[in-house]
Design a protein around this motif. Sequence first.
Motif, short mmCIF file in Angstrom:
data_model
loop_
_atom_site.label_atom_id
_atom_site.label_comp_id
_atom_site.label_asym_id
_atom_site.label_seq_id
_atom_site.Cartn_x
_atom_site.Cartn_y
_atom_site.Cartn_z
N LYS A 1 23.70 29.40 36.43
CA LYS A 1 24.12 30.79 36.64
C LYS A 1 22.95 31.74 36.44
N ASP B 1 20.77 31.39 39.47
CA ASP B 1 21.37 32.05 40.62
C ASP B 1 21.16 33.56 40.54
N CYS B 2 21.36 34.12 39.36
CA CYS B 2 21.19 35.56 39.19
C CYS B 2 19.73 35.97 39.40
N LYS B 3 18.80 35.19 38.86
CA LYS B 3 17.38 35.49 39.05
C LYS B 3 17.00 35.42 40.53
N SER C 1 28.10 44.05 36.21
CA SER C 1 28.56 43.56 37.50
C SER C 1 29.18 42.18 37.40
N ASN D 1 29.53 40.62 40.37
CA ASN D 1 29.10 40.10 41.67
C ASN D 1 27.62 40.43 41.86
N ALA D 2 26.75 39.46 41.58
CA ALA D 2 25.31 39.72 41.63
C ALA D 2 24.83 40.04 43.04
N LYS D 3 25.58 39.67 44.08
CA LYS D 3 25.18 39.99 45.45
C LYS D 3 25.30 41.48 45.71
N VAL E 1 22.74 37.65 31.64
CA VAL E 1 23.91 36.97 32.19
C VAL E 1 24.92 36.75 31.07
N TYR F 1 30.20 34.64 37.07
CA TYR F 1 29.63 35.16 35.83
C TYR F 1 29.49 36.67 35.91
N GLU F 2 29.30 37.29 34.79
CA GLU F 2 29.03 38.73 34.69
C GLU F 2 27.54 38.88 34.38
N VAL F 3 26.97 39.99 34.80
CA VAL F 3 25.58 40.29 34.44
C VAL F 3 25.48 41.78 34.15
#
Length: 376
Positions: free
Chosen positions: A28, A31-33, A332, A334-336, A355, A365-367
């Motif tokens: 996760k 993915d966020c990075k 967020s 939704n990282a997109k 994250v 996940y939340e960020v």
Amino acid sequence: MECLYFSASRCRSCTLMTVPYAQQLQSKVEDCKRLLADFPDLEFLPAQASSEQGFRNKAKMVISGTTDKPTIGILDAEGRGIDLRNCGVVADQLRAVFPLIERFIHELKLIPYDVPKRKGELKHVILTVSDTGSVMVRWVLRTKKHFVALRDSLPQFLEQLPRHSVVSVNFLPEHKAVLEGEEEIILTRRTTLEFGLNGVPMHLRPQGFFQTNSEVAAALYRQARQWINDANPESVWDLYSGVGGFALHCAAEDRTVYGIETSTEAVEAAETSAKAMELDDIHFKAQDATEFALGAGWAPEAVIVNPPRRGITADLSTWLNGSDVQQIIYSSCNAKSLARDLERLENYTPTLARVMDMFPQTNHYEVIVKLERKAA
């Protein structure tokens, strides 16, 4: 964790069930990075892990089968009930209520709804547990046929529930894939379920939204409060404020805080919390976040945004760019859409991110990200 429902292919909702938790968390973060790779100044803090099981404070259970043999869980592709009352990601306090639900289905002769036949009365039971152990039980019915029976059984039902619990009945007459209808009748004198995250009293009404993972929600609010207190602004807006989690955590002496949320029920819950905390300079308003910002006529020093998955509006991004807001904290799910919004906020630099694993055993996940206004 091991899940017999997953192993038997009875439920595949937790898509990462067979992946070791440390690997889930690392993927996760990666993915966020990857999604936020266009922001080279962004530093990632260590991810906030979660308990692997029993973390869900909410259970949305479909009731199917028969009065004598009901299923409490989900439906298969043909609309038949799959019993999931021993689901491992659901909090133990909620699983303890399932036998009581079955008992009252028997005793009150409640008729489970049959989706393929479009017949029956009891559609869902939606349960939420607070960190204090109290629960909210929401019976979702097709019509009012069973309402009197549920209302009259309330004293006996409450005897079996923890103190300060809330019970309501929701009506969903339509045959459609939603969990609840618009009409709700609260049966108990108590109308809100109280949480106490980080010592901050927060209230949830039956149709309100609350994060499904109390442990990680508490960490999320602590992180936002730390960043706000480090900057020590005199004024803060919490846009898309829900029941006021960020606003209530960031309230302080000599600081003006506004929470803006479209849901009137969420605003009422937030106001209940503010009153309990004896906070004078915190204000909640039921209004669209973009509409409020564009029409306020002034700007705070800091803004917190916690929008739905679609992110903030382009108009709000434009307003923020042209405002005097010095710091933005963006939470967020939704990282997109987050990446898109960070690109729009061209007058700000994302500096820190973390994250928060609100949803173990899934890819979600939340960020939370801190942004600072660029020097003129």
